[in-house]
Design a protein around this motif. Structure first.
Motif, PDB file in Angstrom:
ATOM      1  N   THR A 163       0.834  -1.207   0.000  1.00  0.00           N
ATOM      2  CA  THR A 163       0.000   0.000   0.000  1.00  0.00           C
ATOM      3  C   THR A 163       0.865   1.251   0.000  1.00  0.00           C
ATOM      4  N   ARG A 164       1.904   1.257   0.855  1.00  0.00           N
ATOM      5  CA  ARG A 164       2.797   2.420   0.871  1.00  0.00           C
ATOM      6  C   ARG A 164       3.528   2.567  -0.461  1.00  0.00           C
ATOM      7  N   GLY A 165       3.874   1.429  -1.087  1.00  0.00           N
ATOM      8  CA  GLY A 165       4.524   1.510  -2.388  1.00  0.00           C
ATOM      9  C   GLY A 165       3.617   2.108  -3.448  1.00  0.00           C
ATOM     10  N   GLN A 166       2.338   1.727  -3.415  1.00  0.00           N
ATOM     11  CA  GLN A 166       1.392   2.308  -4.372  1.00  0.00           C
ATOM     12  C   GLN A 166       1.195   3.797  -4.130  1.00  0.00           C
ATOM     13  N   GLU A 167       1.120   4.180  -2.847  1.00  0.00           N
ATOM     14  CA  GLU A 167       0.996   5.604  -2.552  1.00  0.00           C
ATOM     15  C   GLU A 167       2.233   6.367  -3.018  1.00  0.00           C
ATOM     16  N   ARG A 168       3.412   5.766  -2.830  1.00  0.00           N
ATOM     17  CA  ARG A 168       4.638   6.412  -3.282  1.00  0.00           C
ATOM     18  C   ARG A 168       4.661   6.553  -4.797  1.00  0.00           C
ATOM     19  N   GLU A 169       4.215   5.507  -5.500  1.00  0.00           N
ATOM     20  CA  GLU A 169       4.154   5.587  -6.957  1.00  0.00           C
ATOM     21  C   GLU A 169       3.161   6.647  -7.409  1.00  0.00           C
ATOM     22  N   SER A 170       2.042   6.764  -6.700  1.00  0.00           N
ATOM     23  CA  SER A 170       1.053   7.786  -7.051  1.00  0.00           C
ATOM     24  C   SER A 170       1.633   9.184  -6.865  1.00  0.00           C
ATOM     25  N   ARG A 171       2.382   9.381  -5.764  1.00  0.00           N
ATOM     26  CA  ARG A 171       3.002  10.693  -5.559  1.00  0.00           C
ATOM     27  C   ARG A 171       4.031  10.999  -6.637  1.00  0.00           C
ATOM     28  N   LEU A 172       4.827   9.986  -6.995  1.00  0.00           N
ATOM     29  CA  LEU A 172       5.834  10.208  -8.046  1.00  0.00           C
ATOM     30  C   LEU A 172       5.166  10.539  -9.379  1.00  0.00           C
ATOM     31  N   LEU A 173       4.062   9.840  -9.682  1.00  0.00           N
ATOM     32  CA  LEU A 173       3.351  10.128 -10.925  1.00  0.00           C
ATOM     33  C   LEU A 173       2.786  11.535 -10.908  1.00  0.00           C
ATOM     34  N   ALA A 174       2.205  11.940  -9.755  1.00  0.00           N
ATOM     35  CA  ALA A 174       1.674  13.299  -9.651  1.00  0.00           C
ATOM     36  C   ALA A 174       2.778  14.334  -9.797  1.00  0.00           C
ATOM     37  N   GLU A 175       3.961  14.053  -9.230  1.00  0.00           N
ATOM     38  CA  GLU A 175       5.066  15.000  -9.350  1.00  0.00           C
ATOM     39  C   GLU A 175       5.556  15.081 -10.791  1.00  0.00           C
ATOM     40  N   ARG A 176       5.573  13.933 -11.494  1.00  0.00           N
ATOM     41  CA  ARG A 176       5.987  13.974 -12.903  1.00  0.00           C
ATOM     42  C   ARG A 176       5.002  14.789 -13.739  1.00  0.00           C
ATOM     43  N   VAL A 177       3.705  14.616 -13.448  1.00  0.00           N
ATOM     44  CA  VAL A 177       2.703  15.418 -14.164  1.00  0.00           C
ATOM     45  C   VAL A 177       2.883  16.894 -13.844  1.00  0.00           C
ATOM     46  N   LEU A 178       3.167  17.198 -12.565  1.00  0.00           N
ATOM     47  CA  LEU A 178       3.369  18.593 -12.175  1.00  0.00           C
ATOM     48  C   LEU A 178       4.588  19.182 -12.870  1.00  0.00           C
ATOM     49  N   ILE A 179       5.663  18.403 -12.949  1.00  0.00           N
ATOM     50  CA  ILE A 179       6.872  18.887 -13.629  1.00  0.00           C
ATOM     51  C   ILE A 179       6.573  19.154 -15.102  1.00  0.00           C
ATOM     52  N   SER A 180       5.806  18.241 -15.715  1.00  0.00           N
ATOM     53  CA  SER A 180       5.450  18.431 -17.125  1.00  0.00           C
ATOM     54  C   SER A 180       4.612  19.694 -17.315  1.00  0.00           C
ATOM     55  N   GLU A 181       3.640  19.909 -16.398  1.00  0.00           N
ATOM     56  CA  GLU A 181       2.804  21.101 -16.504  1.00  0.00           C
ATOM     57  C   GLU A 181       3.625  22.371 -16.273  1.00  0.00           C
ATOM     58  N   ARG A 182       4.569  22.297 -15.330  1.00  0.00           N
ATOM     59  CA  ARG A 182       5.429  23.463 -15.097  1.00  0.00           C
ATOM     60  C   ARG A 182       6.249  23.787 -16.342  1.00  0.00           C
ATOM     61  N   GLY A 183       6.769  22.738 -16.982  1.00  0.00           N
ATOM     62  CA  GLY A 183       7.531  22.982 -18.200  1.00  0.00           C
ATOM     63  C   GLY A 183       6.689  23.582 -19.298  1.00  0.00           C
ATOM     64  N   ARG A 184       5.450  23.060 -19.447  1.00  0.00           N
ATOM     65  CA  ARG A 184       4.560  23.614 -20.471  1.00  0.00           C
ATOM     66  C   ARG A 184       4.207  25.062 -20.155  1.00  0.00           C
ATOM     67  N   LEU A 185       3.916  25.345 -18.879  1.00  0.00           N
ATOM     68  CA  LEU A 185       3.604  26.721 -18.485  1.00  0.00           C
ATOM     69  C   LEU A 185       4.789  27.644 -18.712  1.00  0.00           C
ATOM     70  N   ALA A 186       5.990  27.148 -18.410  1.00  0.00           N
ATOM     71  CA  ALA A 186       7.180  27.973 -18.624  1.00  0.00           C
ATOM     72  C   ALA A 186       7.355  28.304 -20.098  1.00  0.00           C
ATOM     73  N   ARG A 187       7.122  27.303 -20.959  1.00  0.00           N
ATOM     74  CA  ARG A 187       7.261  27.569 -22.393  1.00  0.00           C
ATOM     75  C   ARG A 187       6.219  28.562 -22.876  1.00  0.00           C
ATOM     76  N   GLU A 188       4.966  28.426 -22.392  1.00  0.00           N
ATOM     77  CA  GLU A 188       3.915  29.355 -22.807  1.00  0.00           C
ATOM     78  C   GLU A 188       4.236  30.778 -22.345  1.00  0.00           C
ATOM     79  N   MET A 189       4.693  30.906 -21.091  1.00  0.00           N
ATOM     80  CA  MET A 189       5.034  32.235 -20.587  1.00  0.00           C
ATOM     81  C   MET A 189       6.167  32.836 -21.384  1.00  0.00           C
ATOM     82  N   HIS A 190       7.153  32.014 -21.694  1.00  0.00           N
ATOM     83  CA  HIS A 190       8.302  32.550 -22.430  1.00  0.00           C
ATOM     84  C   HIS A 190       7.909  32.946 -23.846  1.00  0.00           C
ATOM     85  N   ASP A 191       7.090  32.102 -24.502  1.00  0.00           N
ATOM     86  CA  ASP A 191       6.771  32.356 -25.903  1.00  0.00           C
ATOM     87  C   ASP A 191       5.801  33.518 -26.081  1.00  0.00           C
TER      88      ASP A 191
END
Length: 381
Positions: A163-191
Motif C-alpha cells: 500500500t505504501r509503495g502504491q501511494e509512493r508511486e502515485s506521488r511520483l506520478l503526480a510530481e511527474r505530471v506537475l513537472i510536465s505542466e510546469r515545463g509547459r507553463l514555462a514555455r507558454e510564458m516565455h513564448d
C-alpha cells in the motif's frame, strides 16, 4: 522532488487488544489452571506449576526457554494452559520447522508419558491410542495456530508495504505530471509574454530616441526600464518553473526585500506618501518578500483604477508582526479605460499571508478610497 518520509503511525486499537493485556492474560489464566490442578498437591508441585505460569511473562523474548520451563509442571501436575501457550508462542516467534517440530514433539511426549507412569501407558488398546492422539493434538493445535498467526502478521506487513509503495508511486506520478505542466507553463510564458514585453521595450526605446519632448522621452525610458526588469523577472520565474521539480535545492534569483520598496514606490509614478519604519529587527526573507509583493500589487491596482489619487504607504513593526498598509484616497476623476484584471492578485496575496501565519484584508474606505492591510508574523507559532 519530495522524499518519502516515515510511514504513518497505525491508529491504536481497542483497549482489549493492548500488548500489555495480551501478555498478562495468558499468565493469569495459567495461574488459575495451576491453582485448580495442584490444589491438594505438595508444595514443590505447586511451585513447579506456578513457575510454569509466571515464566509466560517472558515468552516473547525467550520462547524456547519458557517452553522448557513449563515442561516440569506439565509433567508432574498435568497442567495444560501454560505449555499450550508456550508452544503457540514458539510457533509464532520462531516459525522455523527445526524449532517448532521438536518443541511440539516434546510437549506431546511429556503429555503422553505423564508422571507417575503406569502399565496403562504402554498397553496396546483403544484408550492408549486415543490418549496418544489427544497428546499429539494438544501439541499440534497451538503449533499450527501460532504458525497461522505468524503468517497472518507477515501478510499484513506485506500488504501495508504494498500500500505504501502504491501511494509512493502515485506521488511520483503526480510530481511527474506537475513537472510536465510546469515545463509547459514555462514555455507558454516565455513564448507569449516574453514576446509581447520585448516589443514594448523595443517600441519604448525607439520612442525615447526619436522624440524631442523631454517628458515623453523620460516616460519612454521608464517604460523601457520596467519592460527590461519584467523580462528579467519573467526569465527567473521560467527558470524556477523548469528546475523546481528536478532540483529542489536549486538557488533562486535574488528576491525583493524591504530595502527595495523606496525604488518601487518611485517607479510607480503615483503621488505616494511613504512611511517605511520596519524597525531594527531582521525579518525573515519570506516576510520581506510578502510585504514587497503586497505593496507592489496594491500600487498596480491603484495605477489601474485610481492613477490620480493620493497614495499612502506605511510599513511598521507591531511587536513581532510587520504591518503593511497601502491606502489611496478617492480619485478625482475615474479613468475611462482601465487595464484588465482577473482579481487573482489580492487572492494570491491573502494566500501568501495565510501561509506565513498572517492575515490580509482589503476593501473600500469610508472616504471612497481603497485600503490593503497585511499583518505578517516574524515566524509561525
Amino acid at each position: 522532488m519530495s522524499t518519502d518520509g516515515p510511514p504513518p503511525a497505525r491508529p491504536a486499537g481497542p483497549w482489549y487488544t493492548a500488548p500489555w493485556l495480551m501478555l498478562l492474560l495468558p499468565t493469569l489464566y495459567s495461574l488459575v489452571d495451576a491453582a485448580l490442578v495442584a490444589r491438594d498437591a505438595p508444595w514443590w508441585q505447586v511451585l513447579l506449576s506456578t513457575l510454569a505460569a509466571v515464566v509466560l511473562l517472558w515468552r516473547r523474548r525467550f520462547p524456547v526457554t519458557v517452553l522448557l520451563l513449563t515442561m516440569p509442571g506439565s509433567y508432574i501436575d498435568d497442567i495444560w494452559l501454560a505449555p499450550i501457550t508456550a508452544v503457540y508462542t514458539v510457533a509464532a516467534e520462531r516459525p522455523s520447522p527445526r524449532v517448532v517440530v521438536p518443541c511440539a514433539t516434546l510437549f506431546a511426549l511429556v503429555e503422553f508419558f505423564h508422571w507417575p507412569l503406569s502399565e496403562q501407558t504402554f498397553a496396546l488398546n483403544r484408550d492408549t491410542a486415543l490418549y496418544a492422539i489427544q497428546s499429539v493434538m494438544l501439541a499440534a493445535g497451538p503449533a499450527a495456530t501460532g504458525l497461522l498467526s505468524r503468517t497472518r502478521r507477515e501478510l499484513a506487513a506485506r500488504l501495508d508495504e504494498l500500500t505504501r509503495g502504491q501511494e509512493r508511486e502515485s506521488r511520483l506520478l503526480a510530481e511527474r505530471v506537475l513537472i510536465s505542466e510546469r515545463g509547459r507553463l514555462a514555455r507558454e510564458m516565455h513564448d507569449v509574454v516574453s514576446h509581447q514585453v520585448s516589443l514594448i521595450s523595443i517600441q519604448a526605446g525607439a520612442l525615447q530616441v526619436s522624440t524631442a519632448d523631454p517628458a515623453a522621452a523620460a516616460t519612454a525610458r521608464t517604460i523601457r526600464e520596467l519592460s527590461v526588469r519584467t523580462l528579467e523577472e519573467l526569465r527567473q520565474m521560467v527558470g524556477v518553473l523548469r528546475t523546481s521539480g528536478l532540483r529542489p535545492d536549486a538557488p533562486l534569483a535574488p528576491q525583493p526585500r524591504l530595502a527595495d520598496l523606496p525604488q518601487l514606490i518611485r517607479e510607480s509614478g503615483l503621488a505616494a506618501e511613504a512611511e517605511l519604519a520596519p524597525g531594527d529587527r531582521t525579518w525573515p526573507e519570506a516576510v520581506e518578500r510578502a510585504a514587497y509583493r503586497t505593496v507592489q500589487e496594491a500600487l498596480t491596482n491603484i495605477t489601474k483604477y485610481a492613477p490620480e489619487a493620493a497614495v499612502h504607504v506605511k510599513v511598521s513593526a507591531r511587536g513581532r508582526r510587520l504591518r503593511v498598509e497601502v491606502r489611496n484616497d478617492a480619485p478625482p476623476v475615474r479613468p475611462a479605460e482601465t487595464l484588465p484584471g482577473g482579481g487573482h492578485g489580492l487572492v494570491g496575496l491573502r494566500e501568501r499571508a495565510q501561509l506565513l501565519g498572517g492575515t490580509l484584508t482589503a476593501g473600500p474606505t469610508p472616504g471612497g478610497g481603497f485600503e490593503v492591510r497585511a499583518d505578517l508574523p516574524a515566524s509561525r507559532g
